[in-house]
Scaffold this active site. Structure first.
Site, PDB file in Angstrom:
ATOM      1  N   ARG A 188       0.832  -1.205   0.000  1.00 28.11           N
ATOM      2  CA  ARG A 188       0.000   0.000   0.000  1.00 28.11           C
ATOM      3  C   ARG A 188       0.870   1.260   0.000  1.00 28.11           C
ATOM      4  O   ARG A 188       0.451   2.314   0.463  1.00 28.11           O
ATOM      5  CB  ARG A 188      -0.967  -0.027   1.185  1.00 28.11           C
ATOM      6  N   GLY A 241      -6.398  -0.020  -7.202  1.00 25.83           N
ATOM      7  CA  GLY A 241      -7.677   0.568  -6.828  1.00 25.83           C
ATOM      8  C   GLY A 241      -7.624   2.099  -6.802  1.00 25.83           C
ATOM      9  O   GLY A 241      -6.795   2.707  -7.494  1.00 25.83           O
ATOM     10  N   GLY A 282     -16.437  -3.658   2.089  1.00 29.49           N
ATOM     11  CA  GLY A 282     -16.966  -2.411   1.523  1.00 29.49           C
ATOM     12  C   GLY A 282     -17.011  -1.354   2.601  1.00 29.49           C
ATOM     13  O   GLY A 282     -17.961  -1.308   3.390  1.00 29.49           O
ATOM     14  N   TYR A 296     -11.377 -12.018   4.593  1.00 30.43           N
ATOM     15  CA  TYR A 296     -10.475 -12.076   3.432  1.00 30.43           C
ATOM     16  C   TYR A 296     -10.750 -13.231   2.479  1.00 30.43           C
ATOM     17  O   TYR A 296     -10.202 -13.247   1.383  1.00 30.43           O
ATOM     18  CB  TYR A 296      -9.025 -12.094   3.914  1.00 30.43           C
ATOM     19  N   GLU A 335     -19.256  -3.779   5.659  1.00 31.59           N
ATOM     20  CA  GLU A 335     -18.435  -3.496   6.851  1.00 31.59           C
ATOM     21  C   GLU A 335     -18.433  -2.006   7.236  1.00 31.59           C
ATOM     22  O   GLU A 335     -18.179  -1.670   8.383  1.00 31.59           O
ATOM     23  CB  GLU A 335     -16.993  -3.959   6.625  1.00 31.59           C
ATOM     24  N   ILE A 369     -12.141  -5.451  -5.457  1.00 36.25           N
ATOM     25  CA  ILE A 369     -13.371  -6.209  -5.221  1.00 36.25           C
ATOM     26  C   ILE A 369     -14.511  -5.246  -4.871  1.00 36.25           C
ATOM     27  O   ILE A 369     -15.674  -5.589  -5.008  1.00 36.25           O
ATOM     28  CB  ILE A 369     -13.212  -7.256  -4.087  1.00 36.25           C
ATOM     29  N   ASP A 370     -14.168  -4.019  -4.412  1.00 38.16           N
ATOM     30  CA  ASP A 370     -15.192  -3.082  -3.938  1.00 38.16           C
ATOM     31  C   ASP A 370     -16.051  -2.482  -5.058  1.00 38.16           C
ATOM     32  O   ASP A 370     -17.130  -1.960  -4.799  1.00 38.16           O
ATOM     33  CB  ASP A 370     -14.546  -1.931  -3.169  1.00 38.16           C
ATOM     34  N   ARG A 409     -11.605 -12.252  -0.922  1.00 36.98           N
ATOM     35  CA  ARG A 409     -10.585 -11.642  -1.781  1.00 36.98           C
ATOM     36  C   ARG A 409      -9.595 -12.669  -2.317  1.00 36.98           C
ATOM     37  O   ARG A 409      -8.755 -12.349  -3.146  1.00 36.98           O
ATOM     38  CB  ARG A 409      -9.822 -10.603  -0.955  1.00 36.98           C
TER      39      ARG A 409
HETATM   40  O1  F6P Z   1     -10.183  -2.326  -1.073  1.00 34.83           O
HETATM   41  C1  F6P Z   1     -10.306  -3.687  -1.005  1.00 34.83           C
HETATM   42  C2  F6P Z   1     -10.510  -4.149   0.425  1.00 34.83           C
HETATM   43  O2  F6P Z   1     -10.599  -5.556   0.405  1.00 34.83           O
HETATM   44  C3  F6P Z   1     -11.708  -3.546   1.148  1.00 34.83           C
HETATM   45  O3  F6P Z   1     -12.945  -4.105   0.798  1.00 34.83           O
HETATM   46  C4  F6P Z   1     -11.330  -3.776   2.572  1.00 34.83           C
HETATM   47  O4  F6P Z   1     -12.038  -2.936   3.424  1.00 34.83           O
HETATM   48  C5  F6P Z   1      -9.870  -3.483   2.545  1.00 34.83           C
HETATM   49  O5  F6P Z   1      -9.419  -3.789   1.254  1.00 34.83           O
HETATM   50  C6  F6P Z   1      -9.053  -4.240   3.547  1.00 34.83           C
HETATM   51  O6  F6P Z   1      -7.750  -3.758   3.511  1.00 34.83           O
HETATM   52  P1  F6P Z   1      -6.464  -4.504   4.056  1.00 34.83           P
HETATM   53  O7  F6P Z   1      -6.060  -5.507   3.027  1.00 34.83           O
HETATM   54  O8  F6P Z   1      -5.436  -3.428   4.176  1.00 34.83           O
HETATM   55  O9  F6P Z   1      -6.826  -5.127   5.356  1.00 34.83           O
END
Ligand code: F6P
Length: 336
Positions: free
Chosen positions: A72, A108, A176, A261, A228, A132-133, A264
């Site tokens: 990130r 994203g 989300g 997760y 969420e 995914i959002d 994802r």
């Molecule tokens: O942006 C994608 C996402 O999966 C969101 O839906 C979620 O809130 C966030 O990333 C979680 O982030 P991390 O991987 O930093 O925990």
């Protein structure tokens, strides 16, 4: 010609298929060399790269995650200067030293912002929307969304049988933070009775009324799908908070599940594989045509592109007039 490619932000199903789409088109069709950059912008700052070959691109279509790794890292954060290092200047220098004529950024909203800033510096960038959002402005869908919705829908389907056996209310929380697309699409596809998303305010009283009125019609269980990011007491997970409130107000036994997760990870759906393939191929075509500073989009069934300056800093949120919301309301789904 030589291009670089990186993946940034949260991973999602379809990234590897997109890398494959970009690179195979570049190598096979246009004879362009491709450098894979590891761990998003972190790898561009440290020149952590590898030359991608036909061999390294094998077996990617159905593989979850990203072979390049992600982070990130936001190189323009805090004005771009951290511990005396001017990150944007370092990126410019590294791109020159690596001989990159263009950088493909797969990511994203944060990534689109970074890509727009790089473009403003005069660097050649094209990007592909990944989340995914599904909250990236300018595209109907981003790859990864369909896969996440499919996983969440499967989870909701499974909750139906246990909810029905125990005559319980089941609350499921999906991802989300700001946008409720996953909750809306999986909630509707999974036949949720109540769907709560950050864009539509709710009241516990309304939710409880829906559940009680179902009970009066002989429907002894209910499924509540929550994003969420809905407003809670700020201390608990959305699902935990809503489950406690429902049980307190209705007296009906209520349980919660946080999908997390799982939504994802793993293999992309066929829709996402083909979307990734198309978006990846078109991204390479943009580069060849010299159309830099643009993000690939899907509008209807057509792949096109939009200026990064138009995308950066915006969010695509669910609106009350979204057809799924309208049809859901008409059929008795409560949005809180
Ligand atoms: O942006 C994608 C996402 O999966 C969101 O839906 C979620 O809130 C966030 O990333 C979680 O982030 P991390 O991987 O930093 O925990």
């Amino acid at each position: 010609m030589r291009i670089g490619i990186l993946t940034s932000g949260g991973d999602c199903p379809g990234i590897n298929a997109t890398i494959r789409g970009v690179c195979k088109t570049a190598i096979n069709h246009y004879g362009i060399e491709v450098m894979g950059i590891h761990s998003g912008f972190q790898g561009l700052l440290s020149k952590d790269v590898e030359l991608l070959t036909e061999k390294s691109l094998s077996g990617l279509l159905n593989m979850g995650g990203t072979i390049l790794g992600t982070s990130r890292e936001k190189p323009f954060k805090k004005g771009g200067i951290v511990d005396g290092i001017n990150k944007p200047a370092l990126i410019e220098q590294n791109m020159r030293e690596l001989g990159l004529d263009c950088l493909v950024c797969i990511g994203g909203n944060g990534t689109q912002k970074t890509a727009a800033k790089m473009t403003a510096m005069g660097l050649n960038v094209v990007s592909v929307p990944k989340t995914i959002d599904n909250d990236i402005w300018g595209t109907d869908f981003s790859f990864g969304f369909d896969s996440a919705v499919s996983i969440a829908t499967d989870a909701i389907d499974r909750l139906h049988s246990t909810a029905s056996s125990h005559k319980r209310v089941m609350v499921i929380e999906v991802m989300g933070h700001k946008a409720g697309w996953i909750a809306l699409y999986s909630g509707m596809a999974g036949g949720g009775d109540v769907i709560l998303i950050p864009e539509i305010p709710y009241s516990v009283h309304n939710i409880s009324e829906t559940i009680i009125s179902r009970l009066k019609k002989g429907k002894l269980y209910s499924i509540v799908v929550v994003a969420e990011g809905i407003i809670t007491d700020g201390k608990k997970h959305a699902a935990e908070y809503i489950a406690e409130e429902i049980e307190r107000e209705t007296g009906i036994e209520t349980r919660e599940t946080v999908l997390g997760y799982i939504q994802r990870g793993g293999s992309p759906t066929p829709f996402d594989r083909n979307l990734s393939t198309r978006m990846g191929g078109h991204a390479t075509e943009l580069i060849v045509n010299g159309q830099f500073g643009r993000m690939i989009t899907l509008k209807g069934n057509e792949i096109s592109s939009i200026s990064l300056s138009e995308v950066a800093g915006k969010l695509k949120l669910v609106t009350e007039d979204d057809d799924l919301v309208v049809q859901g309301r008409r059929m008795g789904v409560s949005f809180g």
